[in-house]
Design a protein around this motif. Structure first.
Motif, mmCIF file in Angstrom:
data_model
loop_
_atom_site.group_PDB
_atom_site.id
_atom_site.type_symbol
_atom_site.label_atom_id
_atom_site.label_comp_id
_atom_site.label_asym_id
_atom_site.label_seq_id
_atom_site.Cartn_x
_atom_site.Cartn_y
_atom_site.Cartn_z
ATOM 1 N N SER A 7 -6.017 0.720 9.214
ATOM 2 C CA SER A 7 -5.376 1.928 8.086
ATOM 3 C C SER A 7 -5.444 1.273 6.914
ATOM 4 O O SER A 7 -4.843 2.487 5.809
ATOM 5 N N LEU A 8 -5.445 0.165 6.191
ATOM 6 C CA LEU A 8 -4.482 0.209 5.054
ATOM 7 C C LEU A 8 -5.726 0.979 4.106
ATOM 8 O O LEU A 8 -6.952 0.642 4.606
ATOM 9 N N PRO B 201 0.052 5.129 1.647
ATOM 10 C CA PRO B 201 -1.364 6.442 1.388
ATOM 11 C C PRO B 201 -1.415 7.436 0.942
ATOM 12 O O PRO B 201 -2.304 8.093 1.148
ATOM 13 N N ASP C 193 0.768 -1.555 -0.395
ATOM 14 C CA ASP C 193 -0.212 0.297 0.112
ATOM 15 C C ASP C 193 0.856 0.992 0.319
ATOM 16 O O ASP C 193 2.216 1.179 0.205
ATOM 17 N N THR D 231 2.341 -2.574 4.063
ATOM 18 C CA THR D 231 2.725 -2.066 5.427
ATOM 19 C C THR D 231 1.163 -2.384 6.089
ATOM 20 O O THR D 231 0.835 -3.174 6.151
ATOM 21 N N GLN E 129 -6.460 3.920 2.336
ATOM 22 C CA GLN E 129 -7.250 5.066 2.807
ATOM 23 C C GLN E 129 -8.426 4.767 3.484
ATOM 24 O O GLN E 129 -9.521 5.460 3.718
ATOM 25 N N GLY E 130 -8.213 3.406 4.580
ATOM 26 C CA GLY E 130 -9.142 2.909 5.993
ATOM 27 C C GLY E 130 -10.907 2.744 4.763
ATOM 28 O O GLY E 130 -11.667 3.092 4.782
ATOM 29 N N LYS F 273 -7.999 0.911 13.646
ATOM 30 C CA LYS F 273 -9.019 1.815 13.522
ATOM 31 C C LYS F 273 -10.537 1.930 14.554
ATOM 32 O O LYS F 273 -10.609 3.105 15.215
ATOM 33 N N ASN G 171 -1.713 -2.930 8.937
ATOM 34 C CA ASN G 171 -2.854 -2.811 9.107
ATOM 35 C C ASN G 171 -3.575 -2.226 10.248
ATOM 36 O O ASN G 171 -3.382 -3.105 11.345
ATOM 37 N N ASN H 220 -3.429 6.974 9.692
ATOM 38 C CA ASN H 220 -2.894 5.632 10.321
ATOM 39 C C ASN H 220 -3.057 5.576 11.875
ATOM 40 O O ASN H 220 -2.227 4.722 12.184
ATOM 41 N N GLU H 221 -3.598 6.310 12.843
ATOM 42 C CA GLU H 221 -3.645 5.686 13.804
ATOM 43 C C GLU H 221 -4.497 5.403 14.388
ATOM 44 O O GLU H 221 -6.015 5.475 13.917
ATOM 45 N N SER H 222 -4.615 4.301 15.312
ATOM 46 C CA SER H 222 -5.797 3.957 15.902
ATOM 47 C C SER H 222 -7.115 4.265 16.467
ATOM 48 O O SER H 222 -7.892 4.307 17.034
#
Length: 456
Positions: free
Chosen positions: A131-132, A92, A90, A110, A134-135, A115, A112, A163-165
């Motif tokens: 997060s992979l 971003p 991936d 990348t 574009q969510g 989130k 995952n 990419n933050e939880s």
């Protein structure tokens, strides 16, 4: 959702929290109990940080969202099923993702990051958003984590590139005779043209249906969403709305947020950036999002301002607390944790406060603001709008407790802060999480701290 004592117990275990001191009603610390042997669970990989946790209130099974993994655990933390979600190639910068169309950016393996994790009880499935790409979200069968669906072909399937939880929060609104709705709130990471900051989506019965995650309403002019104007980023380049907590109550859905604002300190000619904690409210049935209102919230004790929201939880008052607050035992109470000041979002000060809000009082403040705006008084007063001084328009109508807005005077901001009642402060070990429930008419709160202690 009011979490039962058993549910809270297992939440603590997976979080690896150790029992700390308890606090008496008068605020005196009691001697710590001896350390008790907690059951623990460790993931399969060093990279597999735990991001989110939900407990099935019917079975006690625990669903754990991690990096590249979703775990299903028994109530004694034995692994029942594991579902892999990554890594995958991936980048971003690929929008739409390369799984939809060719991307010229270099692709690399990348992780995952989970989130969002929600249980859809009505359809017996788990909504796991990562997060992979574009969510995008997977729909997994609760029994065995079999993938029921993974929508990714339309732009509304991409929730957020962050990419933050802690960047996404969802609330399910359930109906007996029609498809449910999913209210999604997310940081947009400087991409308002791609991602709405809040939207309501269709939760279809069929996990592979074409309309899964489609906006509840969308035409050329109106949609079930709120987008941050691009011009806002010229004023505050790193502007975003961070969603800390969400819930539904009565006819409304609520989100608690943290967002940057430019203010002029007293006696200064220049502006500085601070963070403001705000509660956002929307009507469940408002497909055009004309009911959007946000109100600043905070706490103060002995002249010290606590304005950076860390965590929140909705509970009931219970008979004993209700008497002291002059509300009913079943009234909704917000337990909130704030850290001192309002300048350092990413590095909050250790001084923190546990505060409570009566939800009805916040709703009364919102109703007062709606009534004054529809009398034509003041401006919309929303900091992130392109034009901050849009005047309120007058209209002759009755605004009651369940008023859901018109295509005027929206979105609307409340200027004066609603202050919570401080009930406990901690100066050395910042409080970072909170949960509460009623036990034998007493309202109990559990607080987790930065160092991994648990306070009851």
């Amino acid at each position: 959702l009011i979490m039962s004592p058993a549910m809270w117990k297992w939440t603590c275990l997976v979080s690896h929290l150790l029992l700390s001191t308890t606090v008496s009603p008068l605020g005196r610390q009691q001697p710590p109990h001896p350390k008790r042997p907690f059951i623990t669970f460790t993931g399969e990989q060093a990279e597999g940080n735990f991001n989110h946790l939900v407990v099935d209130e019917r079975t006690g099974h625990i669903y754990l969202g991690a990096v590249n993994r979703i775990y299903k655990l028994s109530s004694d933390l034995k692994v029942l099923v594991t579902h892999e979600t990554g890594p995958d190639d991936d980048n971003p910068k690929c929008y739409p993702p390369r799984i939809v169309q060719t991307c010229n950016e270099p692709l690399t393996p990348t992780n995952n990051i989970n989130k969002m994790l929600l249980i859809d009880y009505k359809e017996n499935r788990l909504i796991a958003c990562g997060s992979l790409y574009q969510g995008i979200c997977k729909l997994l069968r609760l029994d065995d984590l079999f993938k029921l669906g993974e929508p990714f072909h339309k732009k509304e399937h991409y929730l957020s590139g962050v990419n933050e939880s802690g960047s996404v929060f969802g609330v399910i609104v359930s109906y007996s005779n029609m498809d449910d709705k999913l209210f999604i709130a997310t940081a947009v990471d400087g991409k308002p043209e791609y991602f709405p900051t809040i939207s309501s989506r269709k939760l279809t019965k069929n996990s592979e249906a074409d309309g899964m995650f489609a906006y509840v309403f969308h035409d050329e002019f109106v949609a079930s969403m709120i987008k941050i104007p691009s011009d806002t980023f010229t004023i505050i380049p790193d502007f975003d709305i961070y969603y800390i907590y969400g819930f539904s109550s009565g006819n409304f859905v609520y989100f608690l947020t943290l967002q940057p604002e430019m203010i002029s300190p007293p006696g200064s000619t220049t502006k500085e950036q601070v963070y403001t904690s705000k509660l956002v409210r929307l009507c469940k049935e408002d497909t055009a999002f004309n009911s959007y209102v946000e109100v600043p919230i905070g706490c103060e004790k002995n002249g010290v301002e606590y304005r950076l929201l860390q965590a929140a939880y909705l509970s009931k008052a219970g008979a004993i607390l209700a008497r002291s607050l002059d509300v009913g035992p079943e009234d909704d109470i917000l337990f909130t944790v704030f850290s001192k000041g309002q300048k350092r979002k990413m590095k909050s000060l250790d001084e923190s406060a546990l505060c409570i809000f009566v939800l009805k009082n916040i709703n009364d403040r919102i109703k007062d603001r709606l009534q004054s705006c529809y009398r034509g008084e003041g401006t919309l007063d929303l900091a992130w709008l392109k034009v901050k001084d849009i005047p309120c328009s007058s209209a002759l109508l009755t605004i009651d407790d369940n008023f859901c807005g018109l295509d005027m005077n929206a979105p609307l901001g409340v200027s004066s802060m609603v202050r919570g009642l401080p009930i406990f402060t901690e100066d050395g070990d910042r409080m970072t999480s909170v949960i509460a429930y009623v036990y034998k008419n007493h309202s109990l709160a559990f607080v987790g701290t930065k160092s991994g202690k648990l306070k009851k």
